[in-house]
Scaffold this active site. Sequence first.
Site, PDB file in Angstrom:
ATOM      1  N   ASP A   1     -49.916  -4.039  32.342  1.00 31.42           N
ATOM      2  CA  ASP A   1     -49.632  -2.789  31.629  1.00 31.42           C
ATOM      3  C   ASP A   1     -48.449  -2.133  32.325  1.00 31.42           C
ATOM      4  O   ASP A   1     -47.612  -2.826  32.904  1.00 31.42           O
ATOM      5  CB  ASP A   1     -50.872  -1.884  31.614  1.00 31.42           C
ATOM      6  CG  ASP A   1     -50.927  -1.003  30.366  1.00 31.42           C
ATOM      7  OD1 ASP A   1     -49.922  -0.323  30.077  1.00 31.42           O
ATOM      8  OD2 ASP A   1     -51.961  -0.986  29.684  1.00 31.42           O
TER       9      ASP A   1
ATOM     10  N   HIS B   1     -45.462  -3.620  31.282  1.00 28.20           N
ATOM     11  CA  HIS B   1     -44.980  -2.863  30.137  1.00 28.20           C
ATOM     12  C   HIS B   1     -43.887  -1.880  30.512  1.00 28.20           C
ATOM     13  O   HIS B   1     -43.597  -0.957  29.762  1.00 28.20           O
ATOM     14  CB  HIS B   1     -46.137  -2.132  29.463  1.00 28.20           C
ATOM     15  CG  HIS B   1     -47.122  -3.054  28.797  1.00 28.20           C
ATOM     16  ND1 HIS B   1     -48.173  -2.600  28.031  1.00 28.20           N
ATOM     17  CD2 HIS B   1     -47.213  -4.404  28.771  1.00 28.20           C
ATOM     18  CE1 HIS B   1     -48.879  -3.632  27.572  1.00 28.20           C
ATOM     19  NE2 HIS B   1     -48.305  -4.736  28.019  1.00 28.20           N
TER      20      HIS B   1
END
Length: 519
Positions: free
Chosen positions: A327, A350
């Site tokens: 993430d 991310h």
Amino acid sequence: MGGFCLKNITFTIVIVLLVWCSDVEICNARRVGKHWRQSRNSAASLSKKKGKSHGSSHHSGKANKPKQKTPSPKAPPGPPLPPPEGPPPPKKGGGNAAGSAVFDVLDFGAKGDGCADDTKAFQAVWAAACKVEASIINVPEKYVFLVGPISFSGPYCQHDIVFQLDGTIVAPTGSSHWGSGLLQWLEFTKLVGLTIKGSGTIDGNGAVWWKSASYDDDPLDDQAKLIFPINGTLGQKPLIPVRSSLGGKMPSIKPTALRFYGSFNVTVTGITIQNSPQCHLKFDNCVGVSVYNFTVSSPGDSPNTDGIHLQNSKDVLIRSSNLACGDDCVSIQTGCTNVYIHNINCGPGHGISIGGLGKDNTKACVSNITVRDVVMHNTMNGVRIKTWQGGSGSVQGVQFSNIQVSEVQLPIVIDQFYCDKSSCKNQSSAVALSGINYENIRGTYTVKPVHLACSDHMPCTDVTLTNIQLKPQQEHYHMYDPFCWQTFGQLYSPTIPPVECLQVGKPSSNKIQGDHDSC
């Protein structure tokens, strides 16, 4: 003649007595050794008493002189004393700061074999070290400590405790240790001056959690909606994985590996956190945070495994670290101000994100954020701001500069329509975004170079782009042109590709920020 002899005998006796007394005083001084000054003081005190008496000096001295005690022979040694109950006293020194008390987990019953549960030993060592200012808790190298959920709590602990982590701490993989689920595994709360440092590792054994969880419990990052592979398979949920064979299905609430709450002047350096069930390192309600030479290591497809998560924290410095996760490498949430991030390697992951902010109609306030000198490889996003519709508050004073991207899907993103559900209702209020600066962002992208989607009712203002050079890297993705919506600001230099959609100046119906939006 007889009187003369008697006088001679008397004189001889007096001489012998004086010599004998002198010898006794010399022996006494030698016996007392280093306390000779105390003996002289005692003698002086006695001489004052003698001054009050009458008579000849030698008679007075003889009468008032304290009796000399003959040293008694040494008694034979008795049986050894039993060891004191509880852990041994703290060690001193040991190559650390002078005078620092060192508490080793092995001395408190830890086995360090990776199998025995060492949780109670860690609780005991903390209870002891908590009472000593600037104490050191030593977790030695070459040992593996199995530790269950634990809280190292203040606020009554002494300041400046050092947690020296050179070994490995691993999380249990059986569901019985976690009950119905916990929000954190290792937690430090309400402390001042705490430092966690060393060459050791915190291993969350996350695979057992990722395999056990339903994908319904882990919503995909909403940014996936902006990515459209040619084969059209994105968005289809894979099959729910089989349950873990290591102790049954794990709880749906997955813990953060290492969390700090309500603490001041916290430092994390040198250590590695890997395979966290969820977020790796979290700071919540902290002031004065320093993270450097820090490593996060988890697979790129591990769900919701943020590297570093900041919330309601200020005066934060994150630098010189390698963050690989599933993430956001760094996630900056509401209540954060004065955050400085530089010299970071990010990927997979991310990217570095502010938000999501304003979820469930909440107010969010973020200000004075600097992200610079960052290298990103194979990440979903580069630098991103994301907010939900219906929120309020503001994001102000953000600087993204010197960002090198390589095979990044969406290098520059503002998304004020963030939604991690299948659908979210349209709402007019929004978190206000202003003073967002992008400078020297270069490299390759695989989907879209720039995506700036701002609120209809609260447009983004004072967005600036300087020296943006992003080139496509052809893969199996469609390539899209830069996209802007309700985004106002200034281009300070030509961009590659041209970002012609950015509107120069301010919106004609620029909404004045009210109390509902101010922070």
